[in-house]
Design a protein around this motif. Structure first.
Motif, short mmCIF file in Angstrom:
data_model
loop_
_atom_site.label_atom_id
_atom_site.label_comp_id
_atom_site.label_asym_id
_atom_site.label_seq_id
_atom_site.Cartn_x
_atom_site.Cartn_y
_atom_site.Cartn_z
N ASP A 1 0.83 -1.20 0.00
CA ASP A 1 0.00 0.00 0.00
C ASP A 1 0.87 1.26 0.00
O ASP A 1 0.56 2.24 -0.68
CB ASP A 1 -0.94 0.02 1.20
CG ASP A 1 -1.97 -1.09 1.18
OD1 ASP A 1 -2.17 -1.72 0.11
OD2 ASP A 1 -2.58 -1.34 2.24
N CYS A 2 1.96 1.23 0.75
CA CYS A 2 2.87 2.38 0.82
C CYS A 2 3.61 2.59 -0.51
O CYS A 2 3.92 3.73 -0.87
CB CYS A 2 3.90 2.19 1.93
SG CYS A 2 3.21 2.18 3.58
N LEU A 3 3.90 1.52 -1.22
CA LEU A 3 4.67 1.58 -2.46
C LEU A 3 3.82 1.83 -3.70
O LEU A 3 4.34 2.30 -4.72
CB LEU A 3 5.46 0.28 -2.65
CG LEU A 3 6.58 0.01 -1.66
CD1 LEU A 3 7.03 -1.44 -1.76
CD2 LEU A 3 7.74 0.96 -1.92
N ASN A 4 2.54 1.49 -3.65
CA ASN A 4 1.71 1.51 -4.85
C ASN A 4 1.74 2.85 -5.59
O ASN A 4 1.94 2.88 -6.81
CB ASN A 4 0.26 1.13 -4.52
CG ASN A 4 0.09 -0.35 -4.40
OD1 ASN A 4 0.89 -1.14 -4.88
ND2 ASN A 4 -0.97 -0.76 -3.74
N ASN B 1 0.45 9.44 0.78
CA ASN B 1 1.20 10.17 1.81
C ASN B 1 2.66 9.77 1.88
O ASN B 1 3.40 10.27 2.71
CB ASN B 1 0.54 9.97 3.18
CG ASN B 1 -0.85 10.55 3.21
OD1 ASN B 1 -1.11 11.57 2.58
ND2 ASN B 1 -1.75 9.90 3.93
N LYS B 2 3.05 8.85 1.02
CA LYS B 2 4.46 8.41 0.93
C LYS B 2 5.01 7.93 2.27
O LYS B 2 6.14 8.20 2.63
CB LYS B 2 5.33 9.50 0.33
CG LYS B 2 4.95 9.81 -1.09
CD LYS B 2 5.99 10.64 -1.78
CE LYS B 2 5.51 10.90 -3.19
NZ LYS B 2 6.52 11.32 -4.07
N LYS B 3 4.16 7.23 3.02
CA LYS B 3 4.62 6.61 4.25
C LYS B 3 5.67 5.56 3.89
O LYS B 3 5.57 4.89 2.87
CB LYS B 3 3.40 5.96 4.94
CG LYS B 3 3.66 5.45 6.33
CD LYS B 3 2.36 4.99 6.94
CE LYS B 3 2.23 3.51 6.63
NZ LYS B 3 1.04 2.89 7.19
N GLU B 4 6.68 5.42 4.71
CA GLU B 4 7.74 4.46 4.45
C GLU B 4 7.27 3.03 4.75
O GLU B 4 6.69 2.79 5.80
CB GLU B 4 8.98 4.76 5.29
CG GLU B 4 9.84 5.86 4.75
CD GLU B 4 10.43 5.56 3.38
OE1 GLU B 4 10.99 4.46 3.19
OE2 GLU B 4 10.29 6.41 2.50
N PRO B 5 7.53 2.12 3.84
CA PRO B 5 7.20 0.71 4.11
C PRO B 5 8.06 0.18 5.25
O PRO B 5 9.18 0.65 5.48
CB PRO B 5 7.53 0.00 2.81
CG PRO B 5 7.89 1.03 1.82
CD PRO B 5 8.11 2.32 2.53
N TYR C 1 9.10 -3.12 5.68
CA TYR C 1 10.04 -4.17 5.29
C TYR C 1 10.65 -3.96 3.91
O TYR C 1 11.83 -4.21 3.70
CB TYR C 1 9.36 -5.55 5.31
CG TYR C 1 8.80 -5.92 6.66
CD1 TYR C 1 9.62 -6.42 7.66
CD2 TYR C 1 7.45 -5.77 6.93
CE1 TYR C 1 9.10 -6.74 8.90
CE2 TYR C 1 6.92 -6.10 8.17
CZ TYR C 1 7.75 -6.58 9.14
OH TYR C 1 7.25 -6.91 10.37
N LEU C 2 9.84 -3.55 2.97
CA LEU C 2 10.26 -3.43 1.57
C LEU C 2 10.73 -2.01 1.28
O LEU C 2 9.93 -1.10 1.19
CB LEU C 2 9.09 -3.79 0.64
CG LEU C 2 8.54 -5.20 0.78
CD1 LEU C 2 7.31 -5.36 -0.09
CD2 LEU C 2 9.59 -6.23 0.44
N LYS C 3 12.00 -1.87 1.11
CA LYS C 3 12.56 -0.55 0.82
C LYS C 3 12.35 -0.21 -0.65
O LYS C 3 12.57 -1.04 -1.54
CB LYS C 3 14.06 -0.49 1.16
CG LYS C 3 14.33 -0.79 2.62
CD LYS C 3 13.57 0.18 3.52
CE LYS C 3 13.65 -0.19 4.97
NZ LYS C 3 12.46 0.14 5.72
N LYS C 4 11.88 1.02 -0.90
CA LYS C 4 11.50 1.46 -2.24
C LYS C 4 12.62 1.22 -3.26
O LYS C 4 12.38 0.68 -4.34
CB LYS C 4 11.10 2.92 -2.22
CG LYS C 4 10.73 3.47 -3.59
CD LYS C 4 10.35 4.93 -3.53
CE LYS C 4 11.58 5.72 -3.23
NZ LYS C 4 11.44 7.16 -3.34
N ASP C 5 13.84 1.62 -2.95
CA ASP C 5 14.94 1.48 -3.90
C ASP C 5 15.21 0.01 -4.24
O ASP C 5 15.51 -0.31 -5.39
CB ASP C 5 16.22 2.13 -3.35
CG ASP C 5 16.10 3.64 -3.29
OD1 ASP C 5 15.21 4.21 -3.96
OD2 ASP C 5 16.89 4.26 -2.55
N LYS C 6 15.10 -0.85 -3.27
CA LYS C 6 15.33 -2.28 -3.52
C LYS C 6 14.22 -2.86 -4.38
O LYS C 6 14.47 -3.68 -5.27
CB LYS C 6 15.46 -3.04 -2.19
CG LYS C 6 15.86 -4.49 -2.38
CD LYS C 6 16.15 -5.17 -1.06
CE LYS C 6 16.54 -6.63 -1.29
NZ LYS C 6 16.80 -7.32 -0.03
#
Length: 185
Positions: A118-121, A145-149, A151-156
């Motif tokens: 949901d945070c990454l979508n 709202n670009k909340k940080e995930p 476990y799953l880091k956006k760059d990875k």
């Protein structure tokens, strides 16, 4: 399972990078999400092992792509089944290689990846210009709202999308036929 957005992003990038390999883009994208959809009116919570050709549940994610390739209904030279194959490969690499540590943390914390998706979508939809398919909208939440995930880091995740969209499906099939799932590294 990686979220629908991740599967669709990989599919779209695959099409861009493999010009001429995919004739029917919409069928290919349908295939990339088919194992996770309830189009056949089955209970996917119970039957993911069937749609993923392996063991699924209690944090076990083991696909058997060799069984998929030997299934009489699979016509691997069609774009839909190529997309389906890509989905199974993505799941294998996601859980067993690229995000194995994150999965172990999820298991330890008795948690799930869904909040992270949901945070990454929003970021992935924007970055990869994804049009949300009508049949998956009800399963997706978009957090602008670009909340940080957790476990799953956006760059990875973005790096994973780039790497998986470079994959050579024919070469992966050859490896699986010769060495089984153990050959995929």
């Amino acid at each position: 399972m990686p979220g629908f957005t991740i599967h669709i992003a990989i599919g779209k990038e695959y099409i861009k990078k493999h010009k001429g390999h995919i004739q029917n883009e919409s069928e290919f994208i349908k295939g990339t999400i088919a194992p996770d959809l309830d189009e056949n009116k089955i209970d996917l919570a119970k039957d993911k092992s069937k749609t993923h050709y392996g063991k699924w549940g209690n944090y076990q994610v083991k696909t058997n792509i060799k069984s998929f390739l030997q299934d009489a209904k699979v016509t691997i030279d069609t774009d839909y089944w190529k997309g389906y194959l890509l989905h199974l490969l993505v799941d294998h690499y996601f859980y067993n290689i690229s995000f194995k540590q994150e999965l172990e943390a999820i298991i330890q914390n008795k948690d799930k990846f869904y909040d992270d998706y949901d945070c990454l979508n929003f970021e992935l939809i924007t970055r990869f210009q994804i049009e949300i398919l009508e049949n998956v909208k009800k399963y997706m939440k978009i957090d602008k709202n670009k909340k940080e995930p957790k476990y799953l880091k956006k760059d990875k995740v973005i790096q994973f999308i780039e790497e998986m969209s470079n994959i050579n499906l024919e070469k992966q099939m050859e490896i699986i036929q010769k060495e089984g799932m153990e050959g995929l590294k």
